[in-house]
Structure formats: C-alpha cells, structure tokens
Design a protein around this motif. Structure first.
Motif, PDB file in Angstrom:
ATOM      1  N   THR A 134       9.896  45.275  16.116  1.00  0.00           N
ATOM      2  CA  THR A 134       9.943  45.312  14.651  1.00  0.00           C
ATOM      3  C   THR A 134       9.542  43.966  14.062  1.00  0.00           C
ATOM      4  O   THR A 134       8.780  43.900  13.084  1.00  0.00           O
ATOM      5  CB  THR A 134      11.352  45.695  14.178  1.00  0.00           C
ATOM      6  OG1 THR A 134      11.694  46.984  14.693  1.00  0.00           O
ATOM      7  CG2 THR A 134      11.426  45.733  12.658  1.00  0.00           C
ATOM      8  N   GLU A 135      10.042  42.891  14.649  1.00  0.00           N
ATOM      9  CA  GLU A 135       9.693  41.544  14.178  1.00  0.00           C
ATOM     10  C   GLU A 135       8.199  41.276  14.329  1.00  0.00           C
ATOM     11  O   GLU A 135       7.562  40.729  13.418  1.00  0.00           O
ATOM     12  CB  GLU A 135      10.492  40.507  14.957  1.00  0.00           C
ATOM     13  CG  GLU A 135      10.214  39.073  14.534  1.00  0.00           C
ATOM     14  CD  GLU A 135      10.979  38.076  15.373  1.00  0.00           C
ATOM     15  OE1 GLU A 135      11.123  36.924  14.936  1.00  0.00           O
ATOM     16  OE2 GLU A 135      11.423  38.432  16.493  1.00  0.00           O
ATOM     17  N   THR A 193       2.638  39.936   7.556  1.00  0.00           N
ATOM     18  CA  THR A 193       3.018  38.893   6.609  1.00  0.00           C
ATOM     19  C   THR A 193       2.348  37.548   6.861  1.00  0.00           C
ATOM     20  O   THR A 193       2.195  36.754   5.928  1.00  0.00           O
ATOM     21  CB  THR A 193       4.545  38.692   6.618  1.00  0.00           C
ATOM     22  OG1 THR A 193       4.973  38.361   7.954  1.00  0.00           O
ATOM     23  CG2 THR A 193       5.250  39.964   6.152  1.00  0.00           C
ATOM     24  N   ASP A 194       1.953  37.260   8.093  1.00  0.00           N
ATOM     25  CA  ASP A 194       1.310  35.975   8.407  1.00  0.00           C
ATOM     26  C   ASP A 194       0.359  36.173   9.576  1.00  0.00           C
ATOM     27  O   ASP A 194       0.632  35.779  10.712  1.00  0.00           O
ATOM     28  CB  ASP A 194       2.352  34.911   8.732  1.00  0.00           C
ATOM     29  CG  ASP A 194       1.789  33.499   8.586  1.00  0.00           C
ATOM     30  OD1 ASP A 194       0.550  33.353   8.633  1.00  0.00           O
ATOM     31  OD2 ASP A 194       2.589  32.555   8.433  1.00  0.00           O
ATOM     32  N   HIS A 195      -0.770  36.793   9.282  1.00  0.00           N
ATOM     33  CA  HIS A 195      -1.719  37.198  10.312  1.00  0.00           C
ATOM     34  C   HIS A 195      -2.225  36.007  11.124  1.00  0.00           C
ATOM     35  O   HIS A 195      -2.292  36.059  12.359  1.00  0.00           O
ATOM     36  CB  HIS A 195      -2.884  37.941   9.645  1.00  0.00           C
ATOM     37  CG  HIS A 195      -3.792  38.640  10.602  1.00  0.00           C
ATOM     38  ND1 HIS A 195      -5.153  38.733  10.405  1.00  0.00           N
ATOM     39  CD2 HIS A 195      -3.549  39.260  11.776  1.00  0.00           C
ATOM     40  CE1 HIS A 195      -5.703  39.396  11.401  1.00  0.00           C
ATOM     41  NE2 HIS A 195      -4.757  39.733  12.245  1.00  0.00           N
ATOM     42  N   ILE A 213      -1.729  35.196  15.261  1.00  0.00           N
ATOM     43  CA  ILE A 213      -2.775  34.973  16.258  1.00  0.00           C
ATOM     44  C   ILE A 213      -2.568  33.639  16.965  1.00  0.00           C
ATOM     45  O   ILE A 213      -2.730  33.535  18.195  1.00  0.00           O
ATOM     46  CB  ILE A 213      -4.169  35.038  15.601  1.00  0.00           C
ATOM     47  CG1 ILE A 213      -4.412  36.433  15.020  1.00  0.00           C
ATOM     48  CG2 ILE A 213      -5.259  34.698  16.615  1.00  0.00           C
ATOM     49  CD1 ILE A 213      -5.690  36.556  14.222  1.00  0.00           C
ATOM     50  N   GLU A 214      -2.200  32.606  16.237  1.00  0.00           N
ATOM     51  CA  GLU A 214      -1.937  31.311  16.858  1.00  0.00           C
ATOM     52  C   GLU A 214      -0.833  31.431  17.907  1.00  0.00           C
ATOM     53  O   GLU A 214      -0.913  30.822  18.985  1.00  0.00           O
ATOM     54  CB  GLU A 214      -1.541  30.286  15.795  1.00  0.00           C
ATOM     55  CG  GLU A 214      -2.685  29.834  14.889  1.00  0.00           C
ATOM     56  CD  GLU A 214      -3.671  28.919  15.603  1.00  0.00           C
ATOM     57  OE1 GLU A 214      -3.451  28.596  16.790  1.00  0.00           O
ATOM     58  OE2 GLU A 214      -4.676  28.544  14.970  1.00  0.00           O
ATOM     59  N   PRO A 241      -8.347  44.410  12.320  1.00  0.00           N
ATOM     60  CA  PRO A 241      -7.594  44.274  11.066  1.00  0.00           C
ATOM     61  C   PRO A 241      -6.098  44.504  11.276  1.00  0.00           C
ATOM     62  O   PRO A 241      -5.696  45.272  12.167  1.00  0.00           O
ATOM     63  CB  PRO A 241      -8.202  45.361  10.177  1.00  0.00           C
ATOM     64  CG  PRO A 241      -9.535  45.658  10.784  1.00  0.00           C
ATOM     65  CD  PRO A 241      -9.367  45.469  12.253  1.00  0.00           C
ATOM     66  N   PRO A 242      -5.254  43.870  10.463  1.00  0.00           N
ATOM     67  CA  PRO A 242      -3.807  44.018  10.619  1.00  0.00           C
ATOM     68  C   PRO A 242      -3.303  45.461  10.655  1.00  0.00           C
ATOM     69  O   PRO A 242      -2.416  45.764  11.473  1.00  0.00           O
ATOM     70  CB  PRO A 242      -3.245  43.241   9.415  1.00  0.00           C
ATOM     71  CG  PRO A 242      -4.261  42.167   9.179  1.00  0.00           C
ATOM     72  CD  PRO A 242      -5.590  42.829   9.456  1.00  0.00           C
TER      73      PRO A 242
END
Length: 266
Positions: A140-141, A148-150, A154-155, A182-183
């Motif tokens: 879920t996280e 919320t912070d794509h 990735i980082e 895409p997200p």
C-alpha cells in the motif's frame, strides 16, 4: 523502430543475429535497455531478442491489460509473429514470472530452456512463506509513493537494485527507462506482480532452468532465489557475488559467459 502488434498493443522489440533464440524478458517497469550488454555481445552466436511489455519502454501505453497474465499472452503472440521456436526464455525479475505464466497458459512446446535472473516464486509474504519482500502495508505504501512522488520512487529503486552505486551513465539509463512507464500503469502492474504466487507451478516445469541470484540482499535475499531452484526439478543455481538485483548490468561479462554455458548444455 520495430514493432509487432500483439493482442491489440504495439510492442517495441529488438531482434539481432541468428541461431538459438534467446528471448529476454524485462523486469517490472523496465525495458530492453537493461539487456544492452546481452543483445550486442551474444548476437554473433545466437538470435538475441528482447521486447518491451505493453505500457513499458517504447511500447504502446495501453490503458488496460497490465497483468502478468496479459503480458504472457502478449509474449505468446509475439513468439508466433516472430516465428520463434525452441527458444530460451531469459526472465529478469518479473520477466521470470511472465515466463512461468506463459508455461501455465501455453505449455513448453516452444521453449528449450529458462533462465531466472534474481526472482523468487512470489514477491508477497504469504503465510508459511518466508521469502516475500512485500506485505499488505508495504505494498500500500509503495503504490501510494508511485502516485505522490514519482521521481523519488524511481530514485529509491536505483539505490535498492544495485550492489554498488551505479555510474552516472547507468543511473541515467535506469532513470530514463523506468520513467517511460506512466504511474497509473506502474500501480496496476506492481499490484498484480506482487500478488502472484508460482510456488505450485514450479515443480511441474521440467524444462532445464538456470537460476541466478545476486549476492547483495537489499532487493531480494539469496535464499528467496535459491528456493526457486529447489522447487524446480531440473535447475542449476548460480550466485553472482558482485551483483544486486541487476545482474545483467552489474556483471554482464560473467552473466553472458554463464548463459552461453547453459545454452550450449541444452
């Protein structure tokens, strides 16, 4: 750029050389460039093929179909359209799940061998299964983080996937390749991939398989990958001491050499 339409989706692929087909299947949210060292260096002796799943890499960003089952169906259509028989399926991470799902749907008539590159039988922490890396809370996280912070998501993948921090060129390649999914598609396939469980499928796969694990355990434990080899009736296990999750990128020469040995033994 070359494309094949498979089940209504235009899939990007690369196809070089001749001989025994080696079909490289990427991990979740990644694409064919993770196999650059294999496509270029093995095509003198083999037919090296790789494809981007729908929604990934340079393939069409379809709104639907983002399940391991659909990717396996797309793979079957792709093998048929490219006339690929007697192939070795090389599945990295989720690519191994796609290969196992393909077996469940279509059998092994077109497959000569399998290579599992650092994938466990399941990514989820089921009851009485110690090798999953995600539970409901973590999944879920993760799905929320994608939305919320794509970029930060990735980082984090880059940091976890390599045994040592990658060079700037490799980091840029990974970031660019993973960013192509895409997200919304990421969320769909991450959920489906995580909840897959192939523990009961593996004992029925008698086709020779090479199982490769990276020794660095930030992403997946060695025991989780070795468990796959233990469940398969005809498997070899290889540990890559200088790799994390991205063995094809981190130890390309050794991986290519071991892959050659496996293919020639078939």
């Amino acid at each position: 750029m070359p494309y094949e339409q498979c089940n209504g989706a235009d899939l990007y692929f690369e196809d070089e050389g001749s001989g025994t087909p080696l079909v490289f299947l990427p991990g979740v949210m990644t694409g064919v460039r993770f196999f650059t060292h294999q496509l270029g260096n093995l095509s003198d002796d083999y037919r090296t093929v790789a494809l981007d799943y729908r929604g990934h890499g340079r393939s069409e960003k379809t709104e639907t179909g983002h399940t391991v089952g659909q990717y396996a169906s797309d793979l079957d259509a792709f093998l048929d359209r490219r006339d690929l028989d007697d192939a070795v399926l090389v599945g990295w991470s989720m690519g191994a799940l796609v290969a196992w799902e393909y077996v469940g749907q279509f059998g092994t008539d077109r497959v000569r061998g399998f290579v599992d590159v650092d994938m466990s039988a399941s990514a989820f922490q089921w009851d009485y299964y110690d090798h999953g890396r995600s539970d409901s809370a973590r999944l879920t996280e993760t799905l929320g983080f994608v939305q919320t912070d794509h970029a930060a998501f990735i980082e984090g993948l880059v940091e976890a996937a390599f045994a040592e921090p990658p060079c700037p060129e490799t980091r840029a390649l990974v970031f660019d390749e993973v960013s192509r999914t895409p997200p919304p598609i990421k969320s769909a396939i991450l959920f489906d991939y995580t909840m897959r469980d192939y523990r009961d499928v593996l004992p029925d796969i008698e086709t020779p398989t090479l199982v490769c694990a990276g020794a660095d355990e930030k992403w997946r434990t060695v025991a989780a990958v070795r468990d796959v080899a233990d469940r398969l009736p005809n498997a070899e296990f290889e540990l890559f001491e200088e790799s994390g999750h991205c063995i094809t990128v981190e130890e390309p020469e050794r991986f290519n050499r071991r892959l050659r040995e496996f293919v020639e033994s078939l």
